[in-house]
Scaffold this active site. Structure first.
Site, PDB file in Angstrom:
ATOM      1  N   ASP A 160       0.819  -1.419  -0.063  1.00 42.46           N
ATOM      2  CA  ASP A 160      -0.098  -0.001  -0.010  1.00 42.46           C
ATOM      3  C   ASP A 160       0.854   1.419  -0.183  1.00 42.46           C
ATOM      4  O   ASP A 160       1.822   1.260   0.641  1.00 42.46           O
ATOM      5  CB  ASP A 160      -0.857   0.042   1.405  1.00 42.46           C
ATOM      6  CG  ASP A 160      -1.997   0.924   1.300  1.00 42.46           C
ATOM      7  OD1 ASP A 160      -2.221   1.555   0.109  1.00 42.46           O
ATOM      8  OD2 ASP A 160      -2.656   1.074   1.993  1.00 42.46           O
TER       9      ASP A 160
ATOM     10  N   LEU B  11      10.630 -20.545  -4.718  1.00 39.22           N
ATOM     11  CA  LEU B  11       9.596 -19.944  -3.949  1.00 39.22           C
ATOM     12  C   LEU B  11       8.295 -20.063  -4.507  1.00 39.22           C
ATOM     13  O   LEU B  11       8.193 -20.002  -5.664  1.00 39.22           O
ATOM     14  CB  LEU B  11      10.068 -18.507  -4.118  1.00 39.22           C
ATOM     15  CG  LEU B  11       9.151 -17.344  -3.684  1.00 39.22           C
ATOM     16  CD1 LEU B  11       9.008 -17.342  -1.958  1.00 39.22           C
ATOM     17  CD2 LEU B  11       9.349 -15.969  -4.184  1.00 39.22           C
TER      18      LEU B  11
ATOM     19  N   HIS C 184       2.634   3.322  -9.063  1.00 35.77           N
ATOM     20  CA  HIS C 184       2.433   1.592  -9.436  1.00 35.77           C
ATOM     21  C   HIS C 184       3.843   1.159  -9.834  1.00 35.77           C
ATOM     22  O   HIS C 184       4.096   0.045  -9.905  1.00 35.77           O
ATOM     23  CB  HIS C 184       1.173   1.612  -9.991  1.00 35.77           C
ATOM     24  CG  HIS C 184       0.057   1.856  -9.274  1.00 35.77           C
ATOM     25  ND1 HIS C 184      -0.283   1.515  -7.954  1.00 35.77           N
ATOM     26  CD2 HIS C 184      -1.214   2.837  -9.733  1.00 35.77           C
ATOM     27  CE1 HIS C 184      -1.397   2.157  -7.697  1.00 35.77           C
ATOM     28  NE2 HIS C 184      -1.996   2.676  -8.749  1.00 35.77           N
TER      29      HIS C 184
HETATM   30  C1  FPP Z   1      -1.960   0.200  -3.141  1.00 34.90           C
HETATM   31  O1  FPP Z   1      -1.594   1.543  -3.401  1.00 34.90           O
HETATM   32  C2  FPP Z   1      -1.179  -0.303  -4.605  1.00 34.90           C
HETATM   33  C3  FPP Z   1      -2.163  -1.085  -5.312  1.00 34.90           C
HETATM   34  C4  FPP Z   1      -3.765  -1.089  -5.305  1.00 34.90           C
HETATM   35  C5  FPP Z   1      -1.449  -2.073  -6.505  1.00 34.90           C
HETATM   36  C6  FPP Z   1      -0.584  -2.730  -6.261  1.00 34.90           C
HETATM   37  C7  FPP Z   1       0.417  -2.882  -7.293  1.00 34.90           C
HETATM   38  C8  FPP Z   1       1.881  -2.997  -7.455  1.00 34.90           C
HETATM   39  C9  FPP Z   1       2.674  -2.793  -6.388  1.00 34.90           C
HETATM   40  C10 FPP Z   1       2.323  -3.248  -9.034  1.00 34.90           C
HETATM   41  C11 FPP Z   1       2.204  -4.359  -9.502  1.00 34.90           C
HETATM   42  C12 FPP Z   1       2.698  -5.620  -8.710  1.00 34.90           C
HETATM   43  C13 FPP Z   1       3.025  -6.789  -9.655  1.00 34.90           C
HETATM   44  C14 FPP Z   1       3.706  -7.868  -8.766  1.00 34.90           C
HETATM   45  C15 FPP Z   1       3.050  -6.753 -10.797  1.00 34.90           C
HETATM   46  P1  FPP Z   1      -2.510   2.641  -3.438  1.00 34.90           P
HETATM   47  O2  FPP Z   1      -2.707   3.003  -4.897  1.00 34.90           O
HETATM   48  O3  FPP Z   1      -3.709   2.273  -2.773  1.00 34.90           O
HETATM   49  O4  FPP Z   1      -1.743   3.944  -2.459  1.00 34.90           O
HETATM   50  P2  FPP Z   1      -2.401   4.811  -1.949  1.00 34.90           P
HETATM   51  O5  FPP Z   1      -3.204   4.322  -0.755  1.00 34.90           O
HETATM   52  O6  FPP Z   1      -1.524   5.735  -1.415  1.00 34.90           O
HETATM   53  O7  FPP Z   1      -3.466   5.772  -2.726  1.00 34.90           O
END
Ligand code: FPP
Length: 230
Positions: free
Chosen positions: A13, A124, A30
């Protein structure tokens, strides 16, 4: 000696806030988040951790702006498509958990391809939760049990578990959520029943090996009693 967790589950997050603080678009967060995921996967391979479950897209995330949803789909597609060779070289067994039928055919097909190509790998176990939610998992298991006409008296914890995601892996012993949010947000519900929780203020794109080692060290200080007395 440090006791390593067998299964680490992570809510990655804070990508959006990481980007906003730098005056960048959320998508950049992201993208950096994907790099952080790569670092953590490599660390787990190196340390011979048995399972790692990363939450990349939740069912509730469909409610985000259309452009961001598109970007996350494309990022995941590219991560799978561009890294199959490296995944195999590192003996990673990759599995995607979550609802699959409403994803784009192109994405479904690369998921199937990577799962099939890595199914016999002995390293893994990398589980990516994509289009996943914990309540969906429980409902999906329930539907399968009902469809199979199973005798209600035969349903115990072990049998129910066998219909959930990741039935053949130990439940996570360490749960990590970055960015300071203190919530489960509908991640693995059943599987986290006795997991140790660790929260850090660090935004996911900044999370690294040192951060993970700190979490593991904290995990080592926990007294796990599983409802019993020592
Ligand atoms: C949360 O941050 C993150 C996500 C909803 C997406 C997670 C995806 C990745 C880390 C990249 C893709 C991963 C792989 C394995 C290909 P948020 O957008 O909720 O952040 P915020 O709360 O600060 O808005």
């Amino acid at each position: 000696m440090v006791k390593l967790p067998k299964h680490i589950a992570i809510v990655m997050d804070g990508n959006g806030r990481w980007a906003k603080e730098r005056g960048l678009v959320r998508m950049r967060g992201h993208k950096e988040g994907a790099n952080a995921a790569r670092r953590i996967i490599n660390y787990c391979v190196e340390k011979k951790i048995s399972s790692l479950t990363l939450w990349a897209f939740g069912i509730e995330n469909w409610g985000r702006p259309r452009l961001e949803v598109r970007y996350l789909m494309e990022l995941f597609y590219r991560a799978l498509n561009n890294n199959l060779k490296a995944i195999n070289q590192n003996k990673i067994k990759l599995q995607v958990i979550g609802r699959r039928d409403n994803l784009e055919p192109k994405l479904i097909s690369i998921i199937n391809k990577v799962e099939n190509a890595t199914r016999d790998n002995s390293g893994l176990k990398l589980n990516i939760a994509f289009n996943y939610s914990g309540k969906w998992d429980v409902l999906n298991a329930t539907r399968q049990i009902v469809r199979a006409n199973i005798d209600p008296d035969a349903i115990d914890e072990n049998m129910f578990r066998s219909f959930l995601s990741l039935p053949d892996q130990v439940d996570p012993d360490l749960f990590i959520r970055t960015s300071g949010e203190l919530r489960l947000s509908n991640f693995l519900l059943w599987q986290l029943a006795y997991t140790e929780f660790y929260f850090t203020e660090t935004y996911w794109p900044d999370f690294d090996e040192t951060g993970l080692e700190k979490a593991i060290s904290e995990f080592n200080s926990r007294d796990r009693r599983f409802g019993r007395v020592k």
